[in-house]
Design a protein around this motif. Structure first.
Motif, PDB file in Angstrom:
ATOM      1  N   ALA A 121       0.829  -1.194   0.000  1.00  0.00           N
ATOM      2  CA  ALA A 121       0.000   0.000   0.000  1.00  0.00           C
ATOM      3  C   ALA A 121       0.874   1.258   0.000  1.00  0.00           C
ATOM      4  O   ALA A 121       0.576   2.210  -0.716  1.00  0.00           O
ATOM      5  N   GLN A 122       1.932   1.239   0.823  1.00  0.00           N
ATOM      6  CA  GLN A 122       2.795   2.413   0.874  1.00  0.00           C
ATOM      7  C   GLN A 122       3.418   2.708  -0.480  1.00  0.00           C
ATOM      8  O   GLN A 122       3.528   3.866  -0.868  1.00  0.00           O
ATOM      9  N   GLY A 123       3.792   1.656  -1.198  1.00  0.00           N
ATOM     10  CA  GLY A 123       4.384   1.829  -2.514  1.00  0.00           C
ATOM     11  C   GLY A 123       3.430   2.461  -3.506  1.00  0.00           C
ATOM     12  O   GLY A 123       3.843   3.057  -4.494  1.00  0.00           O
ATOM     13  N   ARG A 124       2.148   2.347  -3.240  1.00  0.00           N
ATOM     14  CA  ARG A 124       1.125   2.957  -4.099  1.00  0.00           C
ATOM     15  C   ARG A 124       0.615   4.286  -3.545  1.00  0.00           C
ATOM     16  O   ARG A 124      -0.360   4.830  -4.034  1.00  0.00           O
ATOM     17  N   GLY A 125       1.270   4.780  -2.499  1.00  0.00           N
ATOM     18  CA  GLY A 125       0.916   6.097  -1.956  1.00  0.00           C
ATOM     19  C   GLY A 125      -0.222   6.087  -0.962  1.00  0.00           C
ATOM     20  O   GLY A 125      -0.848   7.112  -0.728  1.00  0.00           O
ATOM     21  N   ILE A 126      -0.495   4.936  -0.335  1.00  0.00           N
ATOM     22  CA  ILE A 126      -1.572   4.839   0.649  1.00  0.00           C
ATOM     23  C   ILE A 126      -0.943   4.676   2.023  1.00  0.00           C
ATOM     24  O   ILE A 126      -0.137   3.779   2.251  1.00  0.00           O
ATOM     25  N   ALA A 127      -1.321   5.552   2.957  1.00  0.00           N
ATOM     26  CA  ALA A 127      -0.788   5.478   4.323  1.00  0.00           C
ATOM     27  C   ALA A 127      -1.940   5.489   5.307  1.00  0.00           C
ATOM     28  O   ALA A 127      -2.964   6.132   5.085  1.00  0.00           O
ATOM     29  N   THR A 128      -1.773   4.766   6.405  1.00  0.00           N
ATOM     30  CA  THR A 128      -2.780   4.717   7.458  1.00  0.00           C
ATOM     31  C   THR A 128      -2.178   5.252   8.745  1.00  0.00           C
ATOM     32  O   THR A 128      -1.068   4.874   9.118  1.00  0.00           O
ATOM     33  N   VAL A 129      -2.927   6.125   9.402  1.00  0.00           N
ATOM     34  CA  VAL A 129      -2.543   6.615  10.723  1.00  0.00           C
ATOM     35  C   VAL A 129      -3.616   6.113  11.674  1.00  0.00           C
ATOM     36  O   VAL A 129      -4.791   6.451  11.531  1.00  0.00           O
ATOM     37  N   HIS A 130      -3.209   5.301  12.617  1.00  0.00           N
ATOM     38  CA  HIS A 130      -4.153   4.691  13.552  1.00  0.00           C
ATOM     39  C   HIS A 130      -4.463   5.628  14.708  1.00  0.00           C
ATOM     40  O   HIS A 130      -3.832   6.665  14.877  1.00  0.00           O
ATOM     41  N   GLN A 131      -5.417   5.217  15.521  1.00  0.00           N
ATOM     42  CA  GLN A 131      -5.947   6.047  16.600  1.00  0.00           C
ATOM     43  C   GLN A 131      -4.864   6.664  17.476  1.00  0.00           C
ATOM     44  O   GLN A 131      -4.967   7.807  17.880  1.00  0.00           O
ATOM     45  N   PHE A 132      -3.825   5.927  17.778  1.00  0.00           N
ATOM     46  CA  PHE A 132      -2.791   6.454  18.658  1.00  0.00           C
ATOM     47  C   PHE A 132      -1.549   6.876  17.897  1.00  0.00           C
ATOM     48  O   PHE A 132      -0.483   7.023  18.461  1.00  0.00           O
ATOM     49  N   GLY A 133      -1.667   7.062  16.595  1.00  0.00           N
ATOM     50  CA  GLY A 133      -0.617   7.678  15.801  1.00  0.00           C
ATOM     51  C   GLY A 133       0.527   6.791  15.356  1.00  0.00           C
ATOM     52  O   GLY A 133       1.306   7.186  14.519  1.00  0.00           O
ATOM     53  N   GLY A 134       0.651   5.615  15.908  1.00  0.00           N
ATOM     54  CA  GLY A 134       1.730   4.731  15.489  1.00  0.00           C
ATOM     55  C   GLY A 134       3.111   5.283  15.795  1.00  0.00           C
ATOM     56  O   GLY A 134       4.081   4.958  15.131  1.00  0.00           O
ATOM     57  N   THR A 135       3.206   6.138  16.811  1.00  0.00           N
ATOM     58  CA  THR A 135       4.502   6.681  17.194  1.00  0.00           C
ATOM     59  C   THR A 135       5.027   5.881  18.390  1.00  0.00           C
ATOM     60  O   THR A 135       4.313   5.088  18.983  1.00  0.00           O
ATOM     61  N   PHE A 136       6.268   6.123  18.734  1.00  0.00           N
ATOM     62  CA  PHE A 136       6.921   5.367  19.789  1.00  0.00           C
ATOM     63  C   PHE A 136       7.312   6.319  20.918  1.00  0.00           C
ATOM     64  O   PHE A 136       8.261   7.095  20.771  1.00  0.00           O
ATOM     65  N   PRO A 137       6.620   6.267  22.051  1.00  0.00           N
ATOM     66  CA  PRO A 137       6.825   7.248  23.123  1.00  0.00           C
ATOM     67  C   PRO A 137       8.255   7.363  23.628  1.00  0.00           C
ATOM     68  O   PRO A 137       8.684   8.438  24.013  1.00  0.00           O
ATOM     69  N   LEU A 138       9.020   6.264  23.628  1.00  0.00           N
ATOM     70  CA  LEU A 138      10.370   6.310  24.178  1.00  0.00           C
ATOM     71  C   LEU A 138      11.435   6.599  23.122  1.00  0.00           C
ATOM     72  O   LEU A 138      12.626   6.537  23.417  1.00  0.00           O
ATOM     73  N   VAL A 184      -2.966   9.107  -0.549  1.00  0.00           N
ATOM     74  CA  VAL A 184      -4.227   8.771   0.108  1.00  0.00           C
ATOM     75  C   VAL A 184      -3.891   8.512   1.570  1.00  0.00           C
ATOM     76  O   VAL A 184      -3.032   7.698   1.885  1.00  0.00           O
ATOM     77  N   LEU A 185      -4.565   9.216   2.452  1.00  0.00           N
ATOM     78  CA  LEU A 185      -4.301   9.122   3.876  1.00  0.00           C
ATOM     79  C   LEU A 185      -5.545   8.580   4.567  1.00  0.00           C
ATOM     80  O   LEU A 185      -6.611   9.192   4.501  1.00  0.00           O
ATOM     81  N   ILE A 186      -5.428   7.427   5.199  1.00  0.00           N
ATOM     82  CA  ILE A 186      -6.536   6.823   5.938  1.00  0.00           C
ATOM     83  C   ILE A 186      -6.298   7.099   7.410  1.00  0.00           C
ATOM     84  O   ILE A 186      -5.295   6.668   7.975  1.00  0.00           O
ATOM     85  N   LEU A 187      -7.205   7.828   8.018  1.00  0.00           N
ATOM     86  CA  LEU A 187      -7.084   8.199   9.428  1.00  0.00           C
ATOM     87  C   LEU A 187      -8.157   7.454  10.215  1.00  0.00           C
ATOM     88  O   LEU A 187      -9.346   7.695  10.038  1.00  0.00           O
ATOM     89  N   ASP A 188      -7.726   6.550  11.068  1.00  0.00           N
ATOM     90  CA  ASP A 188      -8.639   5.712  11.833  1.00  0.00           C
ATOM     91  C   ASP A 188      -8.831   6.292  13.230  1.00  0.00           C
ATOM     92  O   ASP A 188      -7.948   6.188  14.077  1.00  0.00           O
ATOM     93  N   GLU A 189      -9.962   6.935  13.450  1.00  0.00           N
ATOM     94  CA  GLU A 189     -10.315   7.543  14.737  1.00  0.00           C
ATOM     95  C   GLU A 189      -9.194   8.443  15.281  1.00  0.00           C
ATOM     96  O   GLU A 189      -8.772   8.306  16.421  1.00  0.00           O
ATOM     97  N   PRO A 190      -8.705   9.384  14.479  1.00  0.00           N
ATOM     98  CA  PRO A 190      -7.565  10.187  14.922  1.00  0.00           C
ATOM     99  C   PRO A 190      -7.868  11.136  16.080  1.00  0.00           C
ATOM    100  O   PRO A 190      -6.948  11.624  16.727  1.00  0.00           O
ATOM    101  N   THR A 191      -9.148  11.407  16.345  1.00  0.00           N
ATOM    102  CA  THR A 191      -9.487  12.341  17.420  1.00  0.00           C
ATOM    103  C   THR A 191     -10.153  11.655  18.613  1.00  0.00           C
ATOM    104  O   THR A 191     -10.496  12.320  19.585  1.00  0.00           O
ATOM    105  N   ALA A 192     -10.310  10.337  18.555  1.00  0.00           N
ATOM    106  CA  ALA A 192     -11.088   9.618  19.570  1.00  0.00           C
ATOM    107  C   ALA A 192     -10.528   9.776  20.979  1.00  0.00           C
ATOM    108  O   ALA A 192     -11.282   9.915  21.932  1.00  0.00           O
ATOM    109  N   ALA A 193      -9.230   9.749  21.148  1.00  0.00           N
ATOM    110  CA  ALA A 193      -8.639   9.782  22.489  1.00  0.00           C
ATOM    111  C   ALA A 193      -8.140  11.176  22.868  1.00  0.00           C
ATOM    112  O   ALA A 193      -7.347  11.313  23.792  1.00  0.00           O
ATOM    113  N   LEU A 194      -8.623  12.199  22.166  1.00  0.00           N
ATOM    114  CA  LEU A 194      -8.098  13.549  22.374  1.00  0.00           C
ATOM    115  C   LEU A 194      -9.118  14.473  23.015  1.00  0.00           C
ATOM    116  O   LEU A 194     -10.324  14.310  22.834  1.00  0.00           O
TER     117      LEU A 194
END
Length: 192
Positions: A1-18, A92-102
């Protein structure tokens, strides 16, 4: 999907706190310096690119790529994840509940970033159960009930109340409230 320009950002952002902002931004595709077996992670370059990418979205509070992601607000983490997707060529950006926990302030921050992504020409699929958030950034809506499309419409074709009723399963919120009130009155003082 990334190779075709599709990215997904999940509810908690997929970042690494540490991890640092720079390291989290480039996780898996870290820039290096040196040559051959002497290549090492280019922390300075990673930090500069990550900070610039986030600041380009108007997040001026982030100015140090060595700062830990865990010290960012939820909205800033989402912004970091969105900026990363855009930097790596998402169309194409798929945002899955990006504001749910905010909270309200953080959610409005993310909605502003979503509108900026749209302004830049990205197609955004915004998945949410928050009617007002959807109406703030959406142009075209599909309401799903148990995985099936219950309605498909464009901005301005449905009122907030109609959308809310549809999301409640087709019942009007007034009917639903009456059922809940009736149940509560019937069972008042009786433990379940």
């Amino acid at each position: 999907a990334q190779g075709r320009g599709i990215a997904t950002v999940h509810q908690f952002g997929g970042t690494f706190p540490l991890m640092s902002i720079g390291r989290s931004f480039f996780v898996g595709v870290e820039p290096t310096k040196g040559w051959g077996p002497f290549k090492i992670y280019d922390r300075k370059r990673a930090n500069e690119i990550a900070v610039k990418a986030v600041r380009d979205f108007g997040i001026t509070r982030i100015d140090d790529g060595d700062r830990l992601v865990g010290g960012l607000s939820g909205g800033e983490r989402q912004s970091l994840a969105i900026a990363r997707a855009v930097y790596f060529g998402a169309r194409v950006l798929i945002l899955d509940e990006p504001t749910a926990a905010l909270g309200v302030k953080q959610a409005s921050h993310v909605l502003r970033i979503v509108n900026e992504a749209k302004r830049r020409g990205l197609a955004v699929v915004f998945i949410t159960h928050q009617v007002m958030h959807a109406m703030t950034v959406g142009d075209h809506f599909a309401v799903l009930i148990r995985g099936a499309i219950a309605d498909d419409f464009r901005k301005g074709q449905r009122s907030r109340e109609e959308i809310t009723d549809l999301m409640a399963g087709g019942e009007t919120m007034a009917d639903l409230e009456a059922k809940v009130d009736g149940y509560m009155a019937e069972h008042e003082g009786h433990p379940p």
